[in-house]
Design an enzyme around this catalytic site. Structure first.
Site, PDB file in Angstrom:
ATOM      1  N   HIS A 136       0.805  -0.914   0.085  1.00 22.46           N
ATOM      2  CA  HIS A 136      -0.391  -0.385   0.143  1.00 22.46           C
ATOM      3  C   HIS A 136       0.129   0.992   0.159  1.00 22.46           C
ATOM      4  O   HIS A 136       2.441   1.048   0.035  1.00 22.46           O
ATOM      5  CB  HIS A 136      -0.573   0.159   0.863  1.00 22.46           C
ATOM      6  CG  HIS A 136      -0.053  -0.597   2.305  1.00 22.46           C
ATOM      7  ND1 HIS A 136      -0.225  -1.095   3.493  1.00 22.46           N
ATOM      8  CD2 HIS A 136       0.388   0.757   3.007  1.00 22.46           C
ATOM      9  CE1 HIS A 136       0.740  -1.305   4.087  1.00 22.46           C
ATOM     10  NE2 HIS A 136       0.526   0.096   4.264  1.00 22.46           N
TER      11      HIS A 136
HETATM   12  P1  TYD Z   1      -2.273  -3.719   7.683  1.00 24.72           P
HETATM   13  O1  TYD Z   1      -1.953  -1.672   7.670  1.00 24.72           O
HETATM   14  O2  TYD Z   1      -2.773  -4.147   6.535  1.00 24.72           O
HETATM   15  O3  TYD Z   1      -0.170  -3.880   8.058  1.00 24.72           O
HETATM   16  P2  TYD Z   1       0.899  -4.441   6.745  1.00 24.72           P
HETATM   17  O4  TYD Z   1       0.852  -3.079   6.050  1.00 24.72           O
HETATM   18  O5  TYD Z   1       1.611  -4.618   7.867  1.00 24.72           O
HETATM   19  O6  TYD Z   1       0.986  -5.405   5.639  1.00 24.72           O
HETATM   20  O7  TYD Z   1      -3.022  -3.621   8.844  1.00 24.72           O
HETATM   21  C1  TYD Z   1      -2.976  -5.119   9.273  1.00 24.72           C
HETATM   22  C2  TYD Z   1      -4.305  -4.626  10.805  1.00 24.72           C
HETATM   23  O8  TYD Z   1      -3.942  -4.617  11.758  1.00 24.72           O
HETATM   24  C3  TYD Z   1      -5.336  -4.137  10.076  1.00 24.72           C
HETATM   25  O9  TYD Z   1      -6.383  -4.558  10.225  1.00 24.72           O
HETATM   26  C4  TYD Z   1      -5.565  -2.619   9.940  1.00 24.72           C
HETATM   27  C5  TYD Z   1      -4.601  -2.871  11.800  1.00 24.72           C
HETATM   28  N1  TYD Z   1      -3.849  -1.518  11.842  1.00 24.72           N
HETATM   29  C6  TYD Z   1      -4.009  -0.554  12.835  1.00 24.72           C
HETATM   30  O10 TYD Z   1      -5.316  -1.216  13.369  1.00 24.72           O
HETATM   31  N2  TYD Z   1      -3.863  -0.024  13.797  1.00 24.72           N
HETATM   32  C7  TYD Z   1      -2.390   0.278  13.325  1.00 24.72           C
HETATM   33  O11 TYD Z   1      -1.636   1.583  13.669  1.00 24.72           O
HETATM   34  C8  TYD Z   1      -1.165  -0.309  12.021  1.00 24.72           C
HETATM   35  C9  TYD Z   1      -0.644   0.174  11.265  1.00 24.72           C
HETATM   36  C10 TYD Z   1      -2.440  -1.549  11.714  1.00 24.72           C
END
Ligand code: TYD
Length: 136
Positions: free
Chosen positions: A50
């Protein structure tokens, strides 16, 4: 893009090493409003995929190693993080993903703002459209 990776100074003596991270410095030009870390990572998995509209972040692989793929819409670059004094800035508008985690890898992330799903661009084509619009 190589200049996104900086080496942070550390204090060292006979007892080990210490790194102190402070906001609003050359390494973290943004204020830090959120800290999170990812761990229990499987080598075959990817994370990220992303970009952010406004969020600035810095990644530090405080244990283990990983590959970080960065893409600004025009240029791509892979970084290999395997030392806790490497600080990789992830500016806004950079598509990024992380992979090839070795056992016990922990990635610490310092972020300029609170979590906001509306700040994410999670589709690569939307990201390229966003960059193209920004450049016109
Ligand atoms: P995601 O952004 O998909 O993780 P990555 O970029 O490492 O692949 O986030 C995973 C889950 O965690 C998603 O449900 C959103 C949640 N999340 C939060 O609630 N707070 C945060 O600060 C972050 C980074 C993620």
């Amino acid at each position: 893009m190589q200049n996104l990776l900086q080496i942070h100074p550390y204090f060292t003596d006979g007892r080990g090493k210490l790194i102190a991270l402070e906001a609003l410095t050359d390494i973290f030009p943004f204020d830090i409003k959120r800290v999170y870390f990812i761990y229990d990572l499987k080598s075959e998995n990817f994370r990220g995929f992303h970009a952010h509209k406004n969020l600035e972040q810095a990644l530090i692989c405080i244990n283990g190693s990983c590959k970080v793929h960065m893409d600004d819409g025009n240029n791509k670059h892979n970084f290999f993080l395997n030392k806790p004094n490497q600080v990789l800035t992830v500016p806004k508008h950079f598509w990024h993903s992380m992979s090839e985690f070795c056992d016990n890898t922990i990635i610490l992330v310092l972020a300029s703002d609170h979590y906001d799903e509306k700040d994410y661009i999670r589709n690569y084509k939307d990201f390229l459209d966003y960059i193209a619009k920004k450049e016109t």
